[in-house]
Design an enzyme around this catalytic site. Structure first.
Site, PDB file in Angstrom:
ATOM      1  N   HIS A 294       4.029  -0.946   3.339  1.00  0.00           N
ATOM      2  CA  HIS A 294       3.521  -0.220   2.433  1.00  0.00           C
ATOM      3  C   HIS A 294       1.844  -0.092   2.958  1.00  0.00           C
ATOM      4  CE1 HIS A 294       2.567   1.605  -1.550  1.00  0.00           C
ATOM      5  NE2 HIS A 294       1.473   0.688  -1.449  1.00  0.00           N
TER       6      HIS A 294
ATOM      7  N   SER B  71      -0.441   4.755  -2.646  1.00  0.00           N
ATOM      8  CA  SER B  71      -0.166   3.828  -3.587  1.00  0.00           C
ATOM      9  C   SER B  71      -0.218   4.015  -5.129  1.00  0.00           C
ATOM     10  CB  SER B  71      -0.934   2.433  -3.191  1.00  0.00           C
ATOM     11  OG  SER B  71      -0.473   1.390  -3.537  1.00  0.00           O
TER      12      SER B  71
ATOM     13  N   ASP C 195       8.409   0.528   4.236  1.00  0.00           N
ATOM     14  CA  ASP C 195       7.961  -0.035   3.076  1.00  0.00           C
ATOM     15  C   ASP C 195       8.855  -0.658   2.191  1.00  0.00           C
ATOM     16  OD1 ASP C 195       6.637   0.090   0.540  1.00  0.00           O
ATOM     17  OD2 ASP C 195       5.744   2.019   0.632  1.00  0.00           O
TER      18      ASP C 195
END
Length: 335
Positions: free
Chosen positions: A315, A147, A286
């Site tokens: 995600h 991330s 995602d």
């Protein structure tokens, strides 16, 4: 690349301990850190965790937007003996980022930083991390980031190419798309419209919608709530997530860090200069960073490989549904 000069009066790094305890280093005591915005900063405090025996080579873990340096708390599938981040084999380092609110110097101590006139950058964070590694006696690193940590890994590849042996980048593009910038803009606008915590709650709700997927919410948040009878489960789930973040996170850090992510826009030509091995992992569902975007940016790197994690959970799958990801990571990091 900007050279870092450390003060000679720094105390040596602490010895390894069996308990997972946050440690602190005070860097740039004499020679300042020059931020990309042109502001010099002295006495930068860095809070960090280490795991394993100190070594000149480390595995550097880079945390997500609202994460911390306590890897053992948020990535238990990865940290431990026989796992990708193995303290019996590797020296593992994770530091809280500059501008955050988990012990490292943050916006309250940098009142001029994080605004539109003096923004914080991911490259600034990488330079602080480099100074910490020098303090710890680390000369080379394998970088692992997911991330925001994955985007920060790209900053390390560009800012500190002489330190990085390889990089594992999970669920992260090299630069934000208009879609990702738009989501962050809406979140920041919510904070600015309702300062004092209420806006941060809404910002978190906006973010949570992008961290999961429609299928994930259909699987986990369908029907009515057990928290408030009669209310949709998704409604009270988002409210709960907003409350939790408002209780532990700083809205000024949220503004500074999301802004830094949005401004990180390396060119294709810059990415093509990266020569070390990179494993990029996209996540099939995602919606924040679609797998095609993650794959496309990784393809610009001359020595990269792309794998895709199949999960319905969007995600956040790297945290809640890692599947074969630990095995992929272990093979790459020890290969």
């Amino acid at each position: 690349m900007t050279a870092v000069t450390l003060s000679p009066d720094l105390s040596p790094p602490p010895p390894p301990e069996r308990c997972f305890r946050q440690q602190t280093a005070l860097l740039f005591r004499q020679a300042p850190l020059l931020l990309d915005c042109g502001q010099p900063v002295n006495d930068v405090r860095v809070a960090y965790h280490t795991y394993g025996t100190p070594s000149e080579h480390a595995v550097l873990v880079l945390h997500a937007l609202t994460g911390t340096s306590a890897v053992h708390e948020w990535w238990p599938d990865f940290l431990g003996e026989g796992r990708p981040l193995d303290p019996t084999r590797d020296y593992i380092v994770c530091a809280n980022v500059l501008g955050g609110c988990a012990g490292t110097t943050g916006p309250a101590e940098l009142p001029q930083i994080g605004s539109g006139d003096a923004p914080l950058t991911l490259r600034d964070m990488a330079r602080v991390g480099r100074a910490l590694l020098e303090h710890l006696g680390v000369r080379r690193v394998s970088v692992v980031g997911a991330s925001m940590g994955g985007m920060l890994a790209y900053a390390w590849l560009l800012e500190c190419p002489d330190l990085v042996d390889r990089a594992l980048i999970v669920g992260a593009p090299a630069r934000h798309s208009p879609w990702a910038i738009g989501l962050n803009t809406a979140a920041r606008n919510a904070i600015q419209a309702a300062p004092g915590g209420e806006g941060l709650k809404v910002a978190r709700q906006i973010a949570m919608l992008s961290y999961r997927s429609p299928e994930s919410f259909a699987l986990t948040q369908a029907g009515t709530s057990h928290r408030r009878p009669g209310a949709p489960a998704i409604t009270t789930y988002l409210e709960h997530q907003g409350e939790k973040l408002a209780n532990r996170f700083c809205e000024r850090s949220y503004l500074a860090l999301t802004g830094a992510m949005d401004r990180f826009q390396p060119s294709d030509a810059e990415l093509q200069t990266v020569r070390v091995p990179v494993l990029a992992v996209g996540i099939s569902s995602d919606v924040l960073y679609p797998p095609g975007e993650v794959c496309g940016h990784a393809a610009l790197l001359p020595n990269s490989r792309y794998l895709e994690l199949q999960s319905p959970h969007g995600h956040d799958a790297f945290l809640m549904d890692p599947g074969p990801l630990p095995a992929w990571a272990a093979e790459f990091l020890t290969g």
